[in-house]
Design an enzyme around this catalytic site. Sequence first.
Site, PDB file in Angstrom:
ATOM      1  N   HIS A 193       0.816  -1.281   0.161  1.00 33.37           N
ATOM      2  CA  HIS A 193       0.011  -0.001  -0.070  1.00 33.37           C
ATOM      3  C   HIS A 193       0.839   1.204   0.008  1.00 33.37           C
ATOM      4  CE1 HIS A 193       0.076   0.110   4.601  1.00 33.37           C
ATOM      5  NE2 HIS A 193       0.049   1.352   4.379  1.00 33.37           N
TER       6      HIS A 193
ATOM      7  N   ASP B 177       1.191  -7.771   2.334  1.00 35.78           N
ATOM      8  CA  ASP B 177       1.175  -6.257   2.041  1.00 35.78           C
ATOM      9  C   ASP B 177       2.710  -5.917   1.853  1.00 35.78           C
ATOM     10  OD1 ASP B 177       0.924  -3.488   1.765  1.00 35.78           O
ATOM     11  OD2 ASP B 177      -0.452  -3.348   3.562  1.00 35.78           O
TER      12      ASP B 177
ATOM     13  N   SER C 129       3.975   2.221   8.499  1.00 27.45           N
ATOM     14  CA  SER C 129       3.825   1.189   7.632  1.00 27.45           C
ATOM     15  C   SER C 129       4.972   0.922   6.770  1.00 27.45           C
ATOM     16  CB  SER C 129       2.694   1.498   6.612  1.00 27.45           C
ATOM     17  OG  SER C 129       1.324   1.048   7.068  1.00 27.45           O
TER      18      SER C 129
END
Length: 720
Positions: free
Chosen positions: A87, A223, A655
């Site tokens: 992402h 991810d 992240s």
Amino acid sequence: MIRKCFRIIVLFIILLSSTLRADEGMWIPILIEKFNIEIMQEKGFKLSAEDIYSVNQASMKDAVMIFGGGCTAELISDKGLLITNHHCGYRAIQSHSTVDHDYLTNGFWAMSQGEELTNPGLTVTFLKWMKDVTGEVLKGIEDGMSDEKKSDIKQENIDMIKKNAIEGTHFTAQVKPFYYGNQYFLFINETYKDVRLVGAPPSAIGKFGGDTDNWMWPRHTGDFSMFRIYAGKDNKPSEYSPDNVPFKPKKFFPISLKGTKPGDFTMVFGYPGSTYEYVPSFHLQMLTRDIYPALIDVRTKKLEIMQNAMEKSPEVRIQYSAKAAGVSNSWKRWKGEIRGLDKLDAVIKKQDYEKRFIEWTGENPEKNRRYGKLLERYEKVYGEIAPVRLGQSYFREVFYGGMENISLVSGFSKLVSMAENDVLPEEIDKVLESLRKRAAAFFKNYDPATGDALAVAMLSMFDENVPEKYYPEEYKKIMEKYNGNYQIWIKKVRKKSLFMDEEVLLGFLNSFKTPDVKKIKKDPIYRLAQSAEKRYGIIRSEYRKLNQELETLHRLYMKAQMEFEPGKLFYPDANFSLRVSYGEVLGYDPRDAVSYKYYTTLEGVIEKDNPEIYDYDVPDKLKELYLKKDYGRYSQDGKIPICFLATNHTTGGNSGSPVIDAEGNLIGINFDRAWEGVMSDLMFNPKQCRNISLDIRYALFIIDKFAGAGYLLDEMTLVE
Ligand code: ARG
Ligand code: ASP
């Protein structure tokens, strides 16, 4: 007596173990030695503070970067190979995707360095060193000075500190306030600008579960994505050039294949964006009562429109996937925060604390003088700022995130003023060229029907929910003229405006002559955009003024809280500077009678498989590998691990952060938090707050077995 002693000892042990287990906190790398390393080692960490951050030797900080605008990434080879989240790489992956080369759906793997894809504008930033500069920033500030004077002096000092620190280098400097301006640190950074896409799994792996599984456990998202940093021949940052060579880092992370078990030490090293742990109860009330519910409503509408359109057309899916993911992400988190704070009785907890705090300020006249009125002042400012913040946020949702075409307009006011001021044609040509590029990029991700539906819905909601004083003049006119029927308005605009259609706009730019400026100035979208900008400026300055008052109170309240609880070790709220969070691998109990295991496996991916739903459509190749149990060295108890939970305190920005084991090896990539604990930006609950990481072995399995890009593993260091 003995019984009493015993009770005290038991209490002490309980207290001690709870402080050891509560892994709340995002710590400052250069202060680890002083404040944290002992506890970290007690929890199992085998290395030293110097291994994490050092200016004398290569340390972990040399392998961690800011990736793009708001993520973290880490190096995993001595050839500049980095890994981050899918992402985080999403926009880059999307920008290379078309219906014919749909890398979002199918994934992308460069089979050699020559096949890697360049990403203009994408950068990574390393921290070179940092330093406490509080004394220098506050030099010359005296008690009696006005706030304005103080802030002017601080700004001058900061400019000087930065200038001196980077003179004669290619580095950049930043001075950031900590504890709301009770402390300041200088950061010296180095930014690399040639960052190429190496690999990304299909969305059905990298975004598996999509927005439905986002912020949730059990999670099965792979991810991750990979990029490579390129440098000039001298290993220094260089703009993109085919002559650039892979960057040679001082340090990269070895990768552990050993696996995880509950209680294992974990450390997350990255860039948490912002948290508000020390603000008063009024802040939580403002967010959960006034701000979040209204924003949730606007976004529910946006999502409904986007998702409908995306389901109907693969082209629209590509165009709107990143936009929808962005809209959905905070929308869902806000809901979780409201829920989590409510379950925690967070407002009541803060109010109790405030009561005790006020009692404490009453203990002596000096404290009373300094802090006695603090909460009253807070109450007043929050009362004033809440409606302004709501107006501002709503405004942004509608005019800067809902009505898409408005974003096209910004460069045109420059064109207008250049043309009106007889600027040289060559200069105008440059602007025209950049506007053409901008237009092409915009329309690649724009669907007229979806755009119109969004515009109509947003303008109607604005009219229903926002007080008139926030209306741009031009909006008022439209509202009155069309009696609130924005559908009719947009139809007319579609025929009349330059900004609704790529061909029309490019045609205009290609044949542009100075007198055409009139057409721009008459354009309905241009006029609305101009008028919105004007109104927004007013709202923003109103907000800034109140927010400054709030910041002053925060600074005072932070200082007061530290005096109120002198035995407590306070970590500073996140501010997108490099931080260490430590914790352990651990599941949790989300509700009565339910217990969550700490890791998920490929079995769960297969369980969720549903070819009817885009986000759950497991690729055939992955199913084949599952059936053949072709797992190589990447399994745990005969299964492929996907994600795991730990107790690290993280937030947005973390992240892509490396999740590191006791030996300093990479075991995972942080990418999310679990639903019951997403209120951790405002209040941390050690029982419920968990960060979600991708197990690094899943990434290796996908690279090797799924993508057949095993050559990438050759440049990594795997520890068995
Ligand atoms: N919730 C994670 C974070 O805040 C992941 C977001 C991206 N994924 C998505 N489905 N929108 O960034
Ligand atoms: N998913 C978030 C990010 O993109 C991380 C988090 O909020 O936990 O940084």
